[in-house]
Design an enzyme around this catalytic site. Sequence first.
Site, short mmCIF file in Angstrom:
data_model
loop_
_atom_site.label_atom_id
_atom_site.label_comp_id
_atom_site.label_asym_id
_atom_site.label_seq_id
_atom_site.Cartn_x
_atom_site.Cartn_y
_atom_site.Cartn_z
N LYS A 1 -17.53 -0.34 6.59
CA LYS A 1 -18.03 -1.37 5.68
C LYS A 1 -19.55 -1.30 5.55
O LYS A 1 -20.10 -1.46 4.46
CB LYS A 1 -17.60 -2.75 6.18
CG LYS A 1 -17.77 -3.84 5.14
CD LYS A 1 -17.10 -5.14 5.58
CE LYS A 1 -17.22 -6.19 4.49
NZ LYS A 1 -16.60 -7.46 4.86
N GLU B 1 0.80 -1.22 0.00
CA GLU B 1 0.00 0.00 0.00
C GLU B 1 0.83 1.27 0.00
O GLU B 1 0.37 2.32 -0.46
CB GLU B 1 -0.97 0.00 1.19
CG GLU B 1 -2.12 -0.99 1.06
CD GLU B 1 -1.77 -2.36 1.64
OE1 GLU B 1 -0.57 -2.60 1.92
OE2 GLU B 1 -2.69 -3.19 1.79
N MET C 1 24.53 8.78 0.51
CA MET C 1 24.47 10.05 1.24
C MET C 1 24.86 9.83 2.69
O MET C 1 25.54 10.66 3.29
CB MET C 1 23.08 10.67 1.12
CG MET C 1 23.01 12.10 1.60
SD MET C 1 24.14 13.21 0.71
CE MET C 1 23.06 13.86 -0.57
N PHE D 1 -11.27 -7.04 14.21
CA PHE D 1 -10.20 -7.53 13.34
C PHE D 1 -9.86 -6.46 12.29
O PHE D 1 -10.73 -5.93 11.63
CB PHE D 1 -10.63 -8.83 12.65
CG PHE D 1 -9.59 -9.34 11.69
CD1 PHE D 1 -8.34 -9.75 12.14
CD2 PHE D 1 -9.86 -9.38 10.32
CE1 PHE D 1 -7.39 -10.20 11.25
CE2 PHE D 1 -8.90 -9.84 9.42
CZ PHE D 1 -7.65 -10.24 9.88
N GLN D 2 -8.58 -6.16 12.16
CA GLN D 2 -8.06 -5.17 11.23
C GLN D 2 -8.67 -3.78 11.44
O GLN D 2 -8.89 -3.04 10.50
CB GLN D 2 -8.24 -5.62 9.77
CG GLN D 2 -7.36 -6.84 9.43
CD GLN D 2 -7.24 -7.09 7.94
OE1 GLN D 2 -8.16 -6.83 7.19
NE2 GLN D 2 -6.09 -7.62 7.53
#
Lengths: 600, 205
Positions: free
Chosen positions: A168, A56, A502, A118-119
Site C-alpha cells: 500500500k 475474486e 461425470m 490485518f488482511q
Amino acid sequence: MAEQNQYPQLTGAEILWATLVGEGITTVFGYPGGAILPIYDALRKFPIHHVLVRHEQGASHMADGYARASGQVGVCMATSGPGATNLVTGIATAMLDSIPIVCITGQVSSKVLGSDAFQEVDITGITLPITKHNFLVTRAEDIAATVRKAFQVARSGRPGPVLVDITKDAQQAMAAFSFEAAEPAPARPHPMLKTETNAFTDAIELIRAAKRPVILAGHGIVESGAREQVIAFAEKLQVPVASTLLGLGAFPTYHPLSLGMMGMHGESWVNESIQQSDLLLAFGMRFDDRVTGNLALYAPNAKKIHIDIDPSEVNKNVKVNVALIGDLKKVLDALLPMLGDSPVAEDTWDRANEKSYGEPPTEWLREIDAMKGTASVRDIINLPDNGHLYAAHVINDIWREALDAGRLAQTVIVTDVGQHQMWEAQYYKHDAPRSLITSGGLGTMGFALPAAIGAKAACPEKDVWVIAGDGGFQMTASELSTIVQEGYAINIAVINNGFLGMVRQWQEAFYDKNYSASPILSPDFVMLAAAHGIDGATVSKRKDVTPTVTKARTSGKAFLINFQVEKEDGVYPMIAPGAALHEMVRRPTKDPLLETAEDE
Amino acid sequence: MLHTFVALVSDKPGVLTRVASLFRRLNINIVSLTVGESERADVSRMTIVCEAPEHAAHRIKASLYKLEITVNVDEVGRSEAVIRELCLIKVEAGPSHPLGQNSRSQIFELANVFRARVVDLAPESIMLEMTGAASKIEGLIQVITESGYNILEVSRTGRMAMRRGQHTSRVMKALGGPNGANDDAKLTSAEILPNEFDDVHEEEE
C-alpha cells in the site's frame, strides 16, 4: 536523479494504471479492498474499464477468458489477504493451460510486512508454484519496470500467469514515471534448436519413412499462431490430424484430414489411428494422461516427433525419438521446405468448395475412413428421436443453429467441466481457433460463467455461449449479477441432469453405482436468472431446442436456457483409467448384432 | 542416482525458495545445495545435488531453466568437473581426554594423512577443516570415530562443482563475459589450465 527529473512525478497507483494503459490494456476485472484502495482511487483518471466481479475467483477466470478469447494478456486485481487467496484457483487454471494473465494484488504496507497485519497473506509465497513468476513490489519507483516485466514474462515463451503484489505504501508514494524507460531487458535467450542440428535431419528421415502418420494438434498451435503451417504440413503429406481438448479449433474440423478429439472421450477412430500409427507428430501438446491412456501401451509401434516450446515437456510422459524445441510456427517454417516434394498422391480436397471428392489418397486414410463408418452407427446423433432429450442433442443443435445462421465463425463457446464439457468437445464442431474456451489441465468447475464474461469483454461482437452443468454453474452463479451490471449479452445453457454427471458416471462404472454425494439439488435456474433480471426458458423436448437457442442468440441481452436432459446419461466412448487408448468402452447400442460384432 | 547441477540465478530475495520449491514440486530430494556469489554481479551460483532416476536429469535441468530467476543451468558429471566439499569437524581431545596429551598428537596425525588443517585448538577440543571429495571427508570422520574419539560437531557445506577446462554454454556466450563485454576471445586455455589445486585434491572415484 537528474535524469529522472525530466519525467512526471506520479503516485505508485497512477504509475500502475499508466503502465497498464501503455501495455494496451483497456479492461481489468477486479474487486476493491483496503490494501488496494489507492489503486482504485486513481482508476478514474485512466481510460481503463473496470469490471466489478462478485468473487475474486471470478476475476482471475475472467482475465483468463479474456486472454483465451483475444490472445492478449488478461488483467485482474484484488486486495490483500482473502482477496488475493480467492484468485488462486483462477491462477492455477491459467497456469495449467498456459494462459497469459497478470494479477495485481494489494499488499499491506511494507513497514508491517511479516507482522500478520490485518488482511496480510504471503500471496507471492502461496502462488509460487502456480505462477510462471511473481513479484513483490515495495517501492513506487519499481512499479512500472516490474509490471512491464510481468507482461513480458506472461507473453513470452510458453505463456502463463504472473502475479504482482504491490504494498500500500508503494501505491501511495511518488516516483518519476516513464513507460519507455521502464522497458524490460529482452527475455532470456530461449532454447531453440538450429536447423543444422541432427534433430531436423532425423525428423525428416522419420517423416519420409512413415506410412501411418498422425499429427497430434495441441494448444501450442493456437498460442504460436501456427494454424497455416500445420494445415500446409498436413496437406503436403496427407497426414490426418487428431486434436487435444485445447487443440480443438486449432485445425479446422471441416478439413477432410481432421479426425477430431483424441483421448479419454475421443472418438474410437481417433484413438485407434493413434494406436495403429507408425509416426506421431506432436505439435504443441504435452501428452497429458487424459490423452495417452496407459503409457506403457501407448502407440506401441509409433516413432514420435515432439515439437514444443518448453524443453521440460520433452520425454516427460512419453519418450520421443526426436524433439524439436522452439516456437511451433518457426520450427514448422524451417521444417516445411526441408520436406521436399509430396510423396503421396494428389489429394481430393476441393478447397474452394470445402468438400472432398472420391477416395482418400492414401491407404492409411482409407483405413481410418472405414473405422469412422463403424462408429457412426452407434452415435446418438444418428438415432431416431425417442422422446428423451440428450445433452448431445442440445450441443449438436446449438452448433447447428450457429452454422445455419452463418454465425459459426462469430461464436465462442465457454464450457465448464464435466460430462457436458466432453459432449461439447464431441458434438460442437470447432473450425476456428479460440472458438472453444475450456479449463483442460486443471479441470476447474465454475470456470465457464466468469470466463465467458472475460470472453465477451474481449470480443463484444461475438456470440458467447456458456455451456455448464447444474453443478459447476452453481459454483460461480453469483457472477450473473456481473453480467447484468455490465449489460453483456451472454447466452447460458445449463445442462441440467440433477447429478454431478461425470462423478455419477464414474460411480456407475467403477463404484457399483454407489451414488455418493453426486445427486444435486438446484434452484429453478430460470427463476434465478429472473431474479437477476435475465430472461430464461426451460427446455425438455428436442423440438424446442433450436427455436429457444435462436431466441436466446437474437435477444440482444443475456439469456439463460435450463435444459432438462436425460438424468443418467454417460459420455462414450470412454477409456477407463489404466486401460490402453484403444481399449475403449464404445457407445452402447440397442442393436444386439452390433454389440456382438463390435464389442469382441 | 545422484545428479549434480550448477545453476546461475539472480541474487534476489526468495530465489532460494523458488529453486527449493521446484524440487519439492517434482518430489525430488535435495541431497545438498550450496549458494554463493559468482563471477558476475547480481548473480549467485548454486550447486545442487539431488537423488533422482537417471532419465529425470533432462527434466530437472529444463525445469530449472524455466524459472525466471535462472540465468543458466549446467549438469556436471564426475569425470568432467571438479566437485568439492568443505567440512569443519570438532573433536573432543586435550589433557583431560583418556589418552591425555597423546590425543592431540594423534588427531594431528590423522588430519595430516587426510590433508585436513587444524583451525582451532581449545583445552578440550580440536577443530579440523577439510576440503575434498565427499568420500574423503566421510573417510576422515570414520577414522576419527573408529580411533575412539568423540566427534562433537560436524558442519559440511555440501558439494560445489565447476567444469574443467574452458566450457561456455550458448546461453553464457550470448550473455557475454562477467563484466558485460563479450571477452571470450581474451580467455586462452593456458590461463585456465592447469588447475593449480590438482596436486592438493585427489580425484573422486
